[in-house]
Write an enzyme that holds these catalytic residues in place. Sequence first.
Site, PDB file in Angstrom:
ATOM      1  N   LEU A 259      -5.700   4.009  -6.035  1.00 19.51           N
ATOM      2  CA  LEU A 259      -7.513   2.893  -6.479  1.00 19.51           C
ATOM      3  C   LEU A 259      -7.225   2.172  -3.885  1.00 19.51           C
ATOM      4  CD1 LEU A 259      -8.374   1.951  -9.370  1.00 19.51           C
ATOM      5  CD2 LEU A 259      -9.272   3.143  -8.055  1.00 19.51           C
ATOM      6  N   LYS A 260      -5.620   1.978  -4.519  1.00 15.83           N
ATOM      7  CA  LYS A 260      -5.925   1.071  -2.434  1.00 15.83           C
ATOM      8  C   LYS A 260      -5.988   2.518  -1.793  1.00 15.83           C
ATOM      9  CE  LYS A 260      -5.642  -1.807   0.337  1.00 15.83           C
ATOM     10  NZ  LYS A 260      -4.012  -2.490   0.553  1.00 15.83           N
ATOM     11  N   LEU A 261      -5.531   3.579  -1.988  1.00 13.42           N
ATOM     12  CA  LEU A 261      -5.659   4.609  -0.859  1.00 13.42           C
ATOM     13  C   LEU A 261      -7.110   4.528  -1.162  1.00 13.42           C
ATOM     14  CD1 LEU A 261      -2.461   6.720  -1.701  1.00 13.42           C
ATOM     15  CD2 LEU A 261      -3.485   5.162   0.366  1.00 13.42           C
TER      16      LEU A 261
ATOM     17  N   THR B  83       0.812  -1.524   0.121  1.00 13.47           N
ATOM     18  CA  THR B  83      -0.115  -0.067   0.520  1.00 13.47           C
ATOM     19  C   THR B  83       0.692   1.384  -0.144  1.00 13.47           C
ATOM     20  OG1 THR B  83      -2.020  -0.757   1.275  1.00 13.47           O
ATOM     21  CG2 THR B  83      -1.661   1.425   1.199  1.00 13.47           C
TER      22      THR B  83
END
Length: 285
Positions: free
Chosen positions: A169-171, A97
């Site tokens: 998009l992970k954040l 991440t």
Amino acid sequence: MKITFIGVGDMGSHMVPHLAKAGYDVVIWDKVPAKMAALTGEHVTAAKSLEDAVTASKVVITSVMSDDVPALHIGTPEQPGIVHYLQPGSTLIVTSTLDPRKIAAIQAVMPANTKLLDVPMIGGVKYAREAGLVLIAAGDKQAVDAVLPVLKTFGTVKYVGEQGNGAKLKLITNVAIMAAEAGIRETLDLADAYGIDYATTLDLLQMGPLKPVVIRALDESNPRPLKDSVADEVELDNATKDFVDLPIASAAMRRLQKAVDSVVGEAQFIDITNKKTALPDASKK
């Protein structure tokens, strides 16, 4: 086919066996030798150094905490990083991440004729163990397609376009996930203030739309140090504070840090649902 997997901690230790089961020969490396020793066996061998690990294959997967990414991948004045050892034709897959700027920094020093993919994951240890992760794959489409069979050993792959989109998009998803985690803890803070027991509160939450969130928080088969959630929040805050106001995410980071600080020893994710992480005044009641 050989695969190199670097970082065999909470997640990597459950991902490597899926590669071995699929018939890949996996070369592993971790800075903690005991972690490698626990995984070695059929189709899995431990490298003697980072250099040996990276040069062993042309598909290199990394799974480490965000703070460790720059030194491991780019290197330091004292120690070369992964990019220094990549062979021509190699693909480097980063699953951490990350602030998208860290992906850009790695790309800036990638050798010629190599590919960098950012492929962060949604799901914890349980999902890694059960090959149920969601992998958010970004980067050159042909490069993603070439390693798709490898990625699919870990779960479902969602291609999201150009490099950096995976990290972004992970954040984005973490804003909601972390708000839900901290929200459970704050819900129980109010239960403490009213003198309502946790079991009743959590049972009622499971009778509504928050049921999946509560079930996940109570799932002891999906362990995670709570400090890792805080680390993800810090990465999110550092990545976004200069251009967008995310007050809920900032508040979630502060409340989860208080939860970590309140536990003697290492707080676990499930501790957001018990008195160990209650506010100081509440814990004295």
